[in-house]
Design an enzyme around this catalytic site. Structure first.
Site, PDB file in Angstrom:
ATOM      1  N   HIS A 239       0.808  -1.221   0.000  1.00 10.32           N
ATOM      2  CA  HIS A 239       0.000   0.000   0.000  1.00 10.32           C
ATOM      3  C   HIS A 239       0.841   1.272   0.000  1.00 10.32           C
ATOM      4  O   HIS A 239       0.458   2.273  -0.601  1.00 10.32           O
ATOM      5  CB  HIS A 239      -0.993   0.003   1.174  1.00 10.32           C
ATOM      6  CG  HIS A 239      -0.376   0.018   2.536  1.00 10.32           C
ATOM      7  ND1 HIS A 239       0.073  -1.132   3.156  1.00 10.32           N
ATOM      8  CD2 HIS A 239      -0.156   1.024   3.418  1.00 10.32           C
ATOM      9  CE1 HIS A 239       0.542  -0.824   4.350  1.00 10.32           C
ATOM     10  NE2 HIS A 239       0.421   0.485   4.535  1.00 10.32           N
ATOM     11  N   ASP A 240       1.997   1.254   0.630  1.00 13.35           N
ATOM     12  CA  ASP A 240       2.843   2.454   0.665  1.00 13.35           C
ATOM     13  C   ASP A 240       4.201   2.237   0.016  1.00 13.35           C
ATOM     14  O   ASP A 240       5.165   2.945   0.339  1.00 13.35           O
ATOM     15  CB  ASP A 240       3.039   2.919   2.111  1.00 13.35           C
ATOM     16  CG  ASP A 240       1.887   3.764   2.631  1.00 13.35           C
ATOM     17  OD1 ASP A 240       1.165   4.347   1.795  1.00 13.35           O
ATOM     18  OD2 ASP A 240       1.696   3.828   3.856  1.00 13.35           O
ATOM     19  N   LYS A 243       6.591   5.003  -1.241  1.00  9.31           N
ATOM     20  CA  LYS A 243       7.394   5.843  -0.339  1.00  9.31           C
ATOM     21  C   LYS A 243       8.899   5.614  -0.505  1.00  9.31           C
ATOM     22  O   LYS A 243       9.692   6.419  -0.011  1.00  9.31           O
ATOM     23  CB  LYS A 243       6.998   5.585   1.113  1.00  9.31           C
ATOM     24  CG  LYS A 243       5.657   6.194   1.506  1.00  9.31           C
ATOM     25  CD  LYS A 243       5.367   5.962   2.981  1.00  9.31           C
ATOM     26  CE  LYS A 243       4.056   6.613   3.403  1.00  9.31           C
ATOM     27  NZ  LYS A 243       3.752   6.362   4.835  1.00  9.31           N
ATOM     28  N   HIS A 268       3.531   9.273  -3.687  1.00 10.64           N
ATOM     29  CA  HIS A 268       3.857   7.858  -3.442  1.00 10.64           C
ATOM     30  C   HIS A 268       2.725   6.934  -3.895  1.00 10.64           C
ATOM     31  O   HIS A 268       2.970   5.788  -4.279  1.00 10.64           O
ATOM     32  CB  HIS A 268       4.217   7.617  -1.974  1.00 10.64           C
ATOM     33  CG  HIS A 268       3.043   7.497  -1.051  1.00 10.64           C
ATOM     34  ND1 HIS A 268       2.478   8.585  -0.427  1.00 10.64           N
ATOM     35  CD2 HIS A 268       2.318   6.426  -0.649  1.00 10.64           C
ATOM     36  CE1 HIS A 268       1.481   8.186   0.341  1.00 10.64           C
ATOM     37  NE2 HIS A 268       1.348   6.875   0.214  1.00 10.64           N
ATOM     38  N   HIS A 294      -5.796   3.706  -1.715  1.00 10.51           N
ATOM     39  CA  HIS A 294      -6.039   3.603  -0.275  1.00 10.51           C
ATOM     40  C   HIS A 294      -5.967   4.947   0.447  1.00 10.51           C
ATOM     41  O   HIS A 294      -6.301   5.032   1.635  1.00 10.51           O
ATOM     42  CB  HIS A 294      -5.089   2.587   0.368  1.00 10.51           C
ATOM     43  CG  HIS A 294      -3.708   3.093   0.635  1.00 10.51           C
ATOM     44  ND1 HIS A 294      -2.774   3.298  -0.358  1.00 10.51           N
ATOM     45  CD2 HIS A 294      -3.093   3.437   1.806  1.00 10.51           C
ATOM     46  CE1 HIS A 294      -1.655   3.735   0.171  1.00 10.51           C
ATOM     47  NE2 HIS A 294      -1.819   3.838   1.489  1.00 10.51           N
ATOM     48  N   HIS A 295      -5.560   6.008  -0.265  1.00  9.92           N
ATOM     49  CA  HIS A 295      -5.602   7.350   0.326  1.00  9.92           C
ATOM     50  C   HIS A 295      -6.774   8.179  -0.193  1.00  9.92           C
ATOM     51  O   HIS A 295      -6.901   9.360   0.149  1.00  9.92           O
ATOM     52  CB  HIS A 295      -4.291   8.098   0.066  1.00  9.92           C
ATOM     53  CG  HIS A 295      -3.160   7.650   0.935  1.00  9.92           C
ATOM     54  ND1 HIS A 295      -3.184   7.760   2.317  1.00  9.92           N
ATOM     55  CD2 HIS A 295      -1.960   7.073   0.621  1.00  9.92           C
ATOM     56  CE1 HIS A 295      -2.056   7.283   2.817  1.00  9.92           C
ATOM     57  NE2 HIS A 295      -1.303   6.856   1.813  1.00  9.92           N
ATOM     58  N   ASP A 323      -5.197   0.636   7.454  1.00 10.06           N
ATOM     59  CA  ASP A 323      -3.965   1.417   7.548  1.00 10.06           C
ATOM     60  C   ASP A 323      -4.086   2.528   8.584  1.00 10.06           C
ATOM     61  O   ASP A 323      -3.184   2.722   9.413  1.00 10.06           O
ATOM     62  CB  ASP A 323      -3.640   2.002   6.174  1.00 10.06           C
ATOM     63  CG  ASP A 323      -2.303   2.726   6.143  1.00 10.06           C
ATOM     64  OD1 ASP A 323      -1.376   2.273   6.829  1.00 10.06           O
ATOM     65  OD2 ASP A 323      -2.193   3.733   5.424  1.00 10.06           O
TER      66      ASP A 323
END
Length: 381
Positions: A239-240, A243, A268, A294-295, A323
């Site tokens: 998911h991240d 980054k 990201h 997801h953001h 998250d």
């Protein structure tokens, strides 16, 4: 022993006629050709063997040479079993590559009674047929137990029928095993990459593990199929992942980000999406969706595309809840961990704003289950 046979064979059947044998073979060839999941394929082949030789039970065992074990998930009436490659009739068939035909298991010194003792079942007659890969190596075996005809023992015709099935099974299982190894490698790769990504922001690998478990649980609670819930679980560590391209000066900044810094941070999600977007593999395509969405927020104020409501893929909506829940309860360079009552209050207040209102309510209604996962995979120690 005779009394026991009366119990086992209370439903006496007849051997199959040739037309019925052909019908079963063609029926199961179609099922096998459409199944890539290894566990499900083992069950299908076990059903095929059981019907062909009129057995009470049939299982398909696979050999793990590196671990010197054999295992099955396709044993009718019992759970997954792992035993030594030297154990029982199955072990003998796999290690020698020979057919095993036994009239009375309890009169044969090769018989491993442990499974019968644990299950309460009584094994009488047994037929084991090994199957091979394209190189000729034995990779497993069929084991049929308790012939359900009046004679009660397996004959030469049964060996021929199960041998035919074994020839087909070997080729099918070899392909499934290779595909399964690819999928397992992908899962391991995604989890490792996720841990690397989290380590850059001074977070532990347990964060991605917890998010994966939270996501899977919430998916199952919401009614998503097991297959899709597992895809979500295995892809969520990504998911991240974007980054990894975020500068340390922003990623590790202890204070609030400036507007310009936040714009860089938001990239990201796009970077993560671009890593996986062109893959044709379901697992990696799922990782692309999760990284990208997801953001996003239910009310449309999220990033990178300002999606709202059900425009956001359910994988993104679920991962957002998982998250945020974990992030709020964890220490980060820019904040201390929140207390549980603060987390619950925030997630309740964000219902219909940040979060899908139905999913977050389902999460809160089952909060104890998520707390149990958090405690089991704590960063402490």
């Amino acid at each position: 022993m005779n009394n026991q046979k009366e119990i086992v064979y209370k439903e006496v059947l007849k051997d199959l006629q040739p037309d019925r044998i052909l019908a079963i073979i063609f029926e199961y060839m179609s099922k096998v050709s459409m199944e890539n999941d290894l566990d499900k394929l083992l069950m299908i082949l076990a059903d095929l063997g059981k019907k062909l030789v009129v057995a009470d039970r049939c299982s398909v065992w696979l050999h793990e040479p590196s671990e010197q074990t054999i295992w099955t998930v396709a044993a009718h009436g019992i759970e997954k079993i792992i035993i030594s490659q030297e154990s029982g009739f199955v072990g003998h068939s796999i290690t020698t590559g020979k057919v095993v035909v036994v009239e009375d298991a309890y009169l044969d010194e090769r018989f491993n009674q442990e499974i019968d003792i644990e299950s309460g079942y009584r094994t009488c007659s047994v037929l084991c047929i090994p199957f091979h890969n394209s190189s000729g190596a034995v990779i497993g075996t069929f084991q049929a137990i308790n012939k359900m005809t009046a004679q009660g023992i397996f004959n030469e015709k049964d060996s021929e029928m199960l041998g035919l099935a074994a020839t087909y099974a070997g080729k099918s299982l070899e392909s499934a095993i290779l595909l399964n190894e690819i999928i397992e490698t992908q899962k391991e790769m995604l989890e490792t990459l996720g841990e690397i990504g989290e380590s850059r922001s001074q977070e532990t690998g347990n964060h991605v593990k917890r998010v994966a478990l939270y996501s899977y649980l919430l998916a199952k609670l919401s009614g998503i199929s097991e297959e899709k819930a597992l895809l979500l679980k295995h892809a969520s560590p990504m998911h991240d992942i974007g980054k990894v391209a975020t500068p340390d000066s922003i990623l590790l900044k202890p204070g609030k980000l400036t507007s310009d810094e936040f714009e860089i941070m938001k990239q990201h999600a796009v970077i993560g999406y671009n890593i996986f977007k062109n893959s044709q593999r379901d697992l990696l395509r799922t990782a692309a969706i999760i990284a990208y969405e997801h953001h996003e927020k239910w009310d449309g104020t999220g990033y990178p595309n300002g999606l709202n409501g059900e425009e956001i893929h359910i994988f993104g909506r679920i991962t957002a809840i998982a998250d945020v829940f974990d992030a709020l309860g964890s220490h980060r360079v820019y904040k201390q961990a929140w207390k549980m009552e603060q987390i619950v209050a925030y997630m309740t207040e964000q219902q219909g704003k940040h979060f899908d209102p139905i999913l977050v309510q389902l999460f809160l209604d089952n909060l104890a289950l998520f707390i149990a996962i958090r405690d089991q995979h704590s960063d402490v120690g």
